[in-house]
Design an enzyme around this catalytic site. Structure first.
Site, PDB file in Angstrom:
ATOM      1  N   HIS A 242      47.310  36.228  27.299  1.00 47.94           N
ATOM      2  CA  HIS A 242      47.215  37.144  28.444  1.00 47.94           C
ATOM      3  C   HIS A 242      47.155  36.448  29.813  1.00 47.94           C
ATOM      4  O   HIS A 242      48.079  36.532  30.621  1.00 47.94           O
ATOM      5  CB  HIS A 242      45.961  38.023  28.294  1.00 47.94           C
ATOM      6  CG  HIS A 242      45.870  38.740  26.993  1.00 47.94           C
ATOM      7  ND1 HIS A 242      46.664  39.819  26.680  1.00 47.94           N
ATOM      8  CD2 HIS A 242      45.071  38.544  25.906  1.00 47.94           C
ATOM      9  CE1 HIS A 242      46.352  40.263  25.469  1.00 47.94           C
ATOM     10  NE2 HIS A 242      45.390  39.498  24.976  1.00 47.94           N
TER      11      HIS A 242
HETATM   12  C1  BDR Z   1      41.951  40.366  28.597  1.00 49.35           C
HETATM   13  O1  BDR Z   1      40.696  40.535  27.962  1.00 49.35           O
HETATM   14  C2  BDR Z   1      40.083  39.297  27.747  1.00 49.35           C
HETATM   15  O2  BDR Z   1      39.490  39.268  26.494  1.00 49.35           O
HETATM   16  C3  BDR Z   1      41.150  38.244  27.951  1.00 49.35           C
HETATM   17  O3  BDR Z   1      40.591  37.062  28.471  1.00 49.35           O
HETATM   18  C4  BDR Z   1      42.090  38.905  28.931  1.00 49.35           C
HETATM   19  O4  BDR Z   1      41.675  38.679  30.262  1.00 49.35           O
HETATM   20  C5  BDR Z   1      43.035  40.934  27.704  1.00 49.35           C
HETATM   21  O5  BDR Z   1      42.822  42.281  27.479  1.00 49.35           O
END
Ligand code: BDR
Ligand code: CA
Length: 313
Positions: A242
């Protein structure tokens, strides 16, 4: 000239990779500071993890601040089930030797933006938007001075990852996200619609491990830990990556595509709280407040990431 950025983050293995990507790109990005926020795990772990990561990158000169320890209105929801109890499980990183900065992270954000030439600082947000929302409430004058907010958050076509409707970063503090979306600051969003296309397959992870440096090994260890949950959940050959998409977008925007449209945060409905309602097809007359990216070039992204990680210790 390098673009000045502040990274607001809850590291988090994918946050850590984003920080490493930024620190590996000094010609394009000048990281002014890193601000931790409560999210994946509690604030204290996140602030410690941020310091571990800058030291891993050989950049102990980067100041790290702690911001808010809970969302504006709600109890904190965390994600130890993905990231492990420390938030950065996987690699064996030493305890940080640099100290946390004494100033509160929200005040650091405000003071830095107010002291800089307007339009020169970009905020990169990789976690819940609590610190940015609080900064906008405490000093509204920052809104017209921020160059851009580039955030990882939200989902529309792929729908949610923490509830059927909501993505984690927005779900944790929907009121803060609402403040940000209504701020008038230029916003670019890297949602799950993009990050679900950016999958860390075994081949891509092996290439990073194969770099032979400390950072490559740490990234491999981080992502092989955090992907376990997602691989079981989605059944794909690689887990979505992500937060580094935010930094990749700043470095190579041509890897992504989307459109400028209206995005509103659901803050009332029990069923869909934290949903990013995206008017992608312009079916309302609502003001276009964000560039919502929908597609990303995964091969191009991993080529960039791997090349840049090779530059680190
Ligand atoms: C987001 O949620 C977090 O767990 C990750 O770091 C990312 O920023 C993805 O949904
Ligand atoms: Ca994050």
């Amino acid at each position: 000239m390098a673009r000045k950025i502040i990274i607001d983050t809850d590291p988090g293995q994918d946050d850590a990779v984003a920080i490493l990507l930024a620190l590996a790109s000094p010609a394009e990005l000048e990281v002014l500071g890193i601000v931790a926020v409560a999210g994946n795990v509690g604030l204290e772990h996140n602030a410690t993890n941020a310091r571990k990561v800058v030291e891993l990158a050989g950049r102990p000169d980067i100041p790290v601040y702690a911001g808010c320890s809970r969302p504006m209105r709600r109890h904190l929801v965390t994600a130890e089930h993905v990231h492990g109890p420390t938030g950065l499980d996987g690699p064996d990183l030493p305890e940080p030797s640099i100290a946390l900065q004494p100033q509160h992270g929200v005040d650091y954000i405000i003071d830095t933006i107010m002291a800089a030439e307007p339009g020169t600082i970009t905020l990169c947000t990789l976690g819940p938007l609590t610190n940015i929302g609080m900064a906008l409430v405490k000093q509204p004058a920052i809104a017209e001075r921020i160059a851009e907010i580039v955030m990882m958050g939200g989902a529309y076509f792929e729908v949610g990852n923490i509830t059927p409707a909501a993505e984690f970063n927005i779900y944790v503090d929907p009121e803060a996200a609402d403040v940000v979306m209504r701020s008038g600051v230029p916003i670019t969003i890297l949602p799950l619609d993009v990050t679900h296309q950016i999958q860390s397959t075994p081949e891509r992870l092996a290439a990073i491990r194969g770099l032979g440096n400390k950072s490559g090994k740490a990234v491999y260890d981080m992502l092989t830990f955090s992907e376990t949950f997602d691989l079981a959940k989605y059944g794909w050959s690689g887990a979505p990556l992500h937060d580094p998409t935010v930094i990749a977008y700043l470095l190579q925007p041509e890897l992504f595509e989307g459109r400028h449209c209206n995005v509103v945060i659901e803050t009332a409905s029990e069923l869909t709280i934290g949903m990013t309602v995206v008017d992608y097809w312009h079916v309302t007359g609502r003001v276009r407040n964000a560039t919502y990216l929908r597609n990303g070039n995964a091969d191009g992204f991993f080529k960039l990431l791997t090349e840049r990680l090779a530059r680190l210790p």
